[in-house]
Structure formats: C-alpha cells, structure tokens
Design a protein around this motif. Structure first.
Motif, mmCIF file in Angstrom:
data_model
loop_
_atom_site.group_PDB
_atom_site.id
_atom_site.type_symbol
_atom_site.label_atom_id
_atom_site.label_comp_id
_atom_site.label_asym_id
_atom_site.label_seq_id
_atom_site.Cartn_x
_atom_site.Cartn_y
_atom_site.Cartn_z
ATOM 1 N N GLY A 1 -53.299 37.530 10.775
ATOM 2 C CA GLY A 1 -53.002 36.115 10.634
ATOM 3 C C GLY A 1 -52.633 35.805 9.198
ATOM 4 N N ILE B 1 -55.511 29.051 13.639
ATOM 5 C CA ILE B 1 -56.830 29.470 13.168
ATOM 6 C C ILE B 1 -57.430 28.220 12.544
ATOM 7 C CG2 ILE B 1 -58.122 30.965 11.598
ATOM 8 C CD1 ILE B 1 -55.670 32.902 11.721
ATOM 9 N N ILE C 1 -60.140 30.671 16.828
ATOM 10 C CA ILE C 1 -58.805 31.222 17.014
ATOM 11 C C ILE C 1 -58.350 30.682 18.366
ATOM 12 C CG2 ILE C 1 -57.409 33.307 17.220
ATOM 13 C CD1 ILE C 1 -59.798 34.772 15.819
ATOM 14 N N ARG D 1 -52.478 30.681 10.930
ATOM 15 C CA ARG D 1 -51.873 31.039 12.212
ATOM 16 C C ARG D 1 -52.029 32.533 12.468
ATOM 17 N NH1 ARG D 1 -49.996 28.187 15.856
ATOM 18 N NH2 ARG D 1 -48.340 29.619 16.335
ATOM 19 N N VAL D 2 -52.157 32.869 13.737
ATOM 20 C CA VAL D 2 -52.129 34.253 14.179
ATOM 21 C C VAL D 2 -50.686 34.728 14.092
ATOM 22 C CG1 VAL D 2 -52.432 35.775 16.179
ATOM 23 C CG2 VAL D 2 -54.128 33.992 15.684
ATOM 24 N N GLU D 3 -50.488 35.952 13.638
ATOM 25 C CA GLU D 3 -49.145 36.535 13.576
ATOM 26 C C GLU D 3 -48.851 37.254 14.893
ATOM 27 O OE1 GLU D 3 -49.098 39.246 10.285
ATOM 28 O OE2 GLU D 3 -49.123 37.637 8.810
#
Length: 120
Positions: A16, A68, A79, A98-100
């Motif tokens: 993230g 997140i 999450i 943010r989650v990647e």
C-alpha cells in the motif's frame, strides 16, 4: 502519495501507499507495527496499539474500496476492500492511504491475523 508500506498476512504480502496527511505520517513513524485484525466480507479491521493525530476536516463517512483507514473514535485500523456503494452509513473514517494493485487476494483471506506492517 507518500510512504510505501507492506502488510504481511502470514506469508501473503499486500502493498500500500500512505498519503501525505499528518495522520499517515505519524502512522509511518510507528512502523514496524503489528495489529491484530479480523476479516469480514468487506474489510480487515483491528484495534491499533497507539492513537494518531488527525484534523476534524479529514473525518468523513464512507470509503473507496482499497482505502487504508483510521477510525479516531475507536482507534481502529482498517483495510477496506468491498461494499463502497453502501459505505456512507459508516462514519469516523480518516483515509491514510490505499492498497496497491488488485483487491482480489483480500477477498480470499477470511480469518484473523496478526498483520505485520512495515515500510516497503
């Protein structure tokens, strides 16, 4: 965006990126950290072992899948990976990052974890 992080769910690594807010920067200052989270069909959420600063204007309702977040009222780390369309009913959300990549792997994880979070 700011600091890149990796969240270890046992042997699965989820990457993230934290944003540049004071909240996210202070979160990064606490890393590495372990947070016990429980999984649901829409998120992984757990009580943080520390509190974070935030500005009142950062607090809002809802999320975007992949956020997140920090919940300052309860001190929760989350999450969020599903149910964006119904998320406006949930308040006290502060986006830290943010989650990647794809969120699919998060849908396949469904139990509690001691998530180890560190700078990537």
């Amino acid at each position: 965006m700011g600091q890149r992080i990796v969240m270890h769910f046992d042997n699965i690594a989820i990457y993230g990126e934290l944003n540049d807010t004071e909240t996210a920067q202070e979160f990064a200052n606490h890393l590495p950290a372990t947070i016990h989270v429980s999984g649901t069909s829409i998120d992984f959420c757990g009580q943080m072992p520390f509190s974070l600063p935030y500005k009142p204007e950062q607090v809002h309702h809802g999320w975007t899948n992949g956020d997140i977040n920090y919940n300052p009222d309860g001190g929760w780390f989350a999450i969020l990976f599903d149910d964006e369309e119904n998320s406006q009913r949930y308040g006290d959300q502060v986006v830290m990052g943010r989650v990647e990549g794809s969120l699919e792997i998060l849908h396949k994880l469904s139990r509690s974890y001691n998530v180890e979070i560190e700078r990537a």
